[in-house]
Design an enzyme around this catalytic site. Sequence first.
Site, short mmCIF file in Angstrom:
data_model
loop_
_atom_site.label_atom_id
_atom_site.label_comp_id
_atom_site.label_asym_id
_atom_site.label_seq_id
_atom_site.Cartn_x
_atom_site.Cartn_y
_atom_site.Cartn_z
N HIS A 18 106.00 2.94 71.13
CA HIS A 18 104.88 2.35 71.88
C HIS A 18 104.00 1.52 70.94
O HIS A 18 103.58 0.40 71.28
CB HIS A 18 104.02 3.45 72.52
CG HIS A 18 104.73 4.24 73.57
ND1 HIS A 18 104.74 5.62 73.55
CD2 HIS A 18 105.44 3.87 74.66
CE1 HIS A 18 105.43 6.05 74.59
NE2 HIS A 18 105.88 5.01 75.28
N LYS A 42 103.90 13.67 87.50
CA LYS A 42 104.12 14.28 86.18
C LYS A 42 102.94 15.18 85.82
O LYS A 42 101.80 14.81 86.01
CB LYS A 42 104.23 13.20 85.09
CG LYS A 42 105.47 12.34 85.16
CD LYS A 42 105.48 11.37 83.98
CE LYS A 42 106.67 10.44 84.02
NZ LYS A 42 106.63 9.48 82.90
N ARG A 91 114.02 0.01 76.30
CA ARG A 91 114.95 0.55 75.31
C ARG A 91 116.40 0.28 75.71
O ARG A 91 117.27 0.18 74.86
CB ARG A 91 114.76 2.07 75.17
CG ARG A 91 113.46 2.47 74.53
CD ARG A 91 113.24 3.94 74.65
NE ARG A 91 113.16 4.27 76.08
CZ ARG A 91 113.20 5.48 76.58
NH1 ARG A 91 113.33 6.52 75.80
NH2 ARG A 91 113.10 5.68 77.87
N SER A 129 109.30 9.74 74.82
CA SER A 129 108.26 10.77 74.95
C SER A 129 108.85 12.09 75.43
O SER A 129 108.45 13.16 74.95
CB SER A 129 107.17 10.31 75.92
OG SER A 129 106.46 9.22 75.36
#
Length: 153
Positions: A18, A42, A91, A129
């Site tokens: 990040h 979440k 990614r 993460s």
Amino acid sequence: MKRIALFPGSFDPFTKGHQDIVLRALNLFDEVVIGIGNNANKKRYFPLELMKKHIESSFREQTNVRVISYDDLTARIAREVGARFLLRGLRNTTDFEYENGISQVNRFVYEEIETVFLITSPHLAPISSSIIRDLHRYGQDVNEFLPYSLTEG
């Protein structure tokens, strides 16, 4: 006109990947606002205020980076902070598929918003993460993946 980008995410935790996206984005934008969003789907692992403090400390040298937290639609927050760009890191192709749909919805909410994708630097691509949370949950030191130390305050 000032070019402001909002970099939204849950950042649970904020990783070196990040950080790399933000630092590279500073070559494209006058200001980057890191927005820690509250995702209703979440449950946070790291407390939001702790993460906000760590992210702010990671960018104390960059006066054109600021950190906010929010509980609203990302596109609305972008408009509120004066951002015409949403910044996202990719990614892999799975990230693209997910982010592409979100970018379309954001344009529905805020027609003037443009999503800018930066490809993650290759050496940081394996970091996520969720992997870091799993490692940390089971006692593994994860500080090498973070731009701050979890063992300090």
